[in-house]
Scaffold this motif. Structure first.
Motif, PDB file in Angstrom:
ATOM      1  N   GLY A 166       0.833  -1.197   0.000  1.00 55.04           N
ATOM      2  CA  GLY A 166       0.000   0.000   0.000  1.00 55.04           C
ATOM      3  C   GLY A 166       0.865   1.242   0.000  1.00 55.04           C
ATOM      4  O   GLY A 166       2.097   1.158   0.021  1.00 55.04           O
ATOM      5  N   THR A 167       0.214   2.380   0.000  1.00 51.32           N
ATOM      6  CA  THR A 167       0.940   3.651   0.009  1.00 51.32           C
ATOM      7  C   THR A 167       1.161   4.116   1.439  1.00 51.32           C
ATOM      8  O   THR A 167       0.196   4.362   2.178  1.00 51.32           O
ATOM      9  N   ALA A 168       2.412   4.191   1.848  1.00 50.28           N
ATOM     10  CA  ALA A 168       2.721   4.675   3.190  1.00 50.28           C
ATOM     11  C   ALA A 168       2.590   6.196   3.226  1.00 50.28           C
ATOM     12  O   ALA A 168       3.034   6.891   2.316  1.00 50.28           O
TER      13      ALA A 168
ATOM     14  N   ARG B  62      -7.613   9.032   1.740  1.00 50.19           N
ATOM     15  CA  ARG B  62      -7.618  10.098   0.758  1.00 50.19           C
ATOM     16  C   ARG B  62      -7.548   9.482  -0.639  1.00 50.19           C
ATOM     17  O   ARG B  62      -6.940   8.431  -0.847  1.00 50.19           O
ATOM     18  N   GLU B  63      -8.144  10.128  -1.594  1.00 50.58           N
ATOM     19  CA  GLU B  63      -8.299   9.562  -2.929  1.00 50.58           C
ATOM     20  C   GLU B  63      -6.969   9.174  -3.557  1.00 50.58           C
ATOM     21  O   GLU B  63      -6.874   8.176  -4.283  1.00 50.58           O
TER      22      GLU B  63
ATOM     23  N   ALA C 100      -6.349   3.164   1.441  1.00 50.18           N
ATOM     24  CA  ALA C 100      -6.592   2.625   2.777  1.00 50.18           C
ATOM     25  C   ALA C 100      -5.372   1.979   3.412  1.00 50.18           C
ATOM     26  O   ALA C 100      -5.393   1.645   4.602  1.00 50.18           O
ATOM     27  N   GLY C 101      -4.319   1.755   2.656  1.00 54.47           N
ATOM     28  CA  GLY C 101      -3.133   1.128   3.210  1.00 54.47           C
ATOM     29  C   GLY C 101      -3.183  -0.392   3.148  1.00 54.47           C
ATOM     30  O   GLY C 101      -4.220  -1.009   2.872  1.00 54.47           O
TER      31      GLY C 101
ATOM     32  N   PRO D 242      -8.186   0.787  -4.044  1.00 50.69           N
ATOM     33  CA  PRO D 242      -7.330   1.771  -4.718  1.00 50.69           C
ATOM     34  C   PRO D 242      -5.994   1.970  -3.989  1.00 50.69           C
ATOM     35  O   PRO D 242      -5.943   2.011  -2.758  1.00 50.69           O
ATOM     36  N   HIS D 243      -4.934   2.052  -4.780  1.00 48.57           N
ATOM     37  CA  HIS D 243      -3.570   2.315  -4.291  1.00 48.57           C
ATOM     38  C   HIS D 243      -3.023   1.184  -3.412  1.00 48.57           C
ATOM     39  O   HIS D 243      -2.144   1.395  -2.579  1.00 48.57           O
TER      40      HIS D 243
END
Length: 336
Positions: free
Chosen positions: A128-130, A138-139, A143-144, A231-232
């Motif tokens: 995920g995005t740290a 956030r869009e 969610a991680g 997402p992400h």
């Protein structure tokens, strides 16, 4: 060395307990029970193999039998590829008509095993995005990894739980900012902070099914769930080679009937087939489709195998030995 039907007797010498396990010694609790690592899974079964053959030798029957004994040393934790690790077993069973496995089954001496679910392990890596925790959902961040891992596991439960003979279990999960995971040993470490969105999750578990087709369908559905990432986030699932299933067959049922008759004639009562849901994976399954008649779970009985409370019911030792010996003599005769 006899000329009768070739019979394979299967045991294993290892136990599930690691070298650093504190459970390492045999303890006789009383005259009828003993506790120890592998006492029923399956050192007791190995003793029954040897004892039955010794009895048949003393009675003069062993020379008429065409028997081969295979005891593996890595049943609980085999190397890879599995097919290579079981080449000796498959080779020993070439042209065999009958295979007997001396595992403990479900621990009930009135049960035999004519079908076993296969098992395989799976591993899922999630990225995920740290970012700062205040920005979660956030869009452009998402969610991680931990929320994505939770989604995957919950979807497994929602979509696969309840199917007959199918089970799946997440055994280890590690998540955070950094993750170090050794899937082979099932050990690892993770670190993170409450104010940082987790960027990495590693988890592993098992999958059990009764047929190869059931395995194929379950794996396809699990892959689809993992692909449908939030997402992400991104997930990847891999499956180990695993143990094959021993599906029910007419030949297996016929062999159980012969074992049941031997038990009744000895005065030990009937033996019926246990549900495959109560029988874990075992080496006999590598002979499925190769040996016409297979029966497992004819070893020493007890309770709590694979735990530090593994306990043998020693009263079943002479009974199981006599059942095996009589069955082997009858199997050495012309086909019934």
């Amino acid at each position: 060395s006899g000329s009768g039907r070739r019979i394979v007797l299967i045991g294993h010498l290892d136990t599930v307990f690691e070298r650093d396990s504190p459970f390492q010694t045999l303890q006789h609790l009383n005259r009828t029970t003993a506790r120890g690592p592998g006492v029923i899974d399956m050192k007791g079964g190995d003793v029954i193999i040897v004892s039955a053959l010794k009895a048949l030798d003393r009675a003069g029957f062993l020379k008429t039998l065409n028997v081969v004994v295979v005891m593996t040393g890595d049943e609980e934790d085999p190397g890879r590829p599995l097919s290579r690790r079981r080449e000796a077993l498959v080779a020993a069973a070439k042209n065999a008509e009958i295979a007997l496995g001396f595992e403990d089954g479900d621990g009930d001496p009135q049960h035999g095993v004519t079908a076993r679910r296969g098992s395989t392990s799976w591993r899922i890596s999630v990225k995920g995005t740290a970012a700062h925790s205040s920005q979660i959902f956030r869009e452009d961040i998402g969610a991680g990894a931990i929320f994505e891992a939770a989604r995957i596991l919950d979807a497994f439960r929602e979509q696969l739980a309840g199917e007959t003979h199918l089970t799946f279990n997440p055994g280890v999960i590690l998540g955070g900012t950094t993750v170090d995971f050794d899937a082979g040993s099932g050990r690892g470490s993770a670190s993170g902070k409450t104010n940082v969105i987790a960027g990495h999750v590693e988890m592993s578990g098992d999958l059990r099914a009764l047929t190869n087709e059931q395995f194929k369908k379950a794996k396809s559905r699990m892959r689809g769930i993992v692909r449908a990432s939030l997402p992400h986030t991104e997930g990847r699932i891999t499956f180990d080679e695993g143990y094959p299933p021993l599906a029910p067959s007419d030949g297996n049922a016929r062999l159980l009937a012969l074992y049941d008759q031997a038990s009744r004639d000895l005065g030990f009562g009937p033996v019926t087939a246990v549900s495959p849901d109560k029988a874990g994976a075992a080496d006999v399954a590598f002979l499925a489709g190769k040996v016409p008649m297979i029966l497992d779970g004819v070893g020493l009985k007890g309770r709590d195998d694979h735990t530090p409370g593994e306990t043998a019911d020693l009263t079943t030792l002479p009974m199981q030995t006599k059942r095996a010996a009589v069955l082997l003599v009858r199997l050495s005769q012309p086909s019934p």
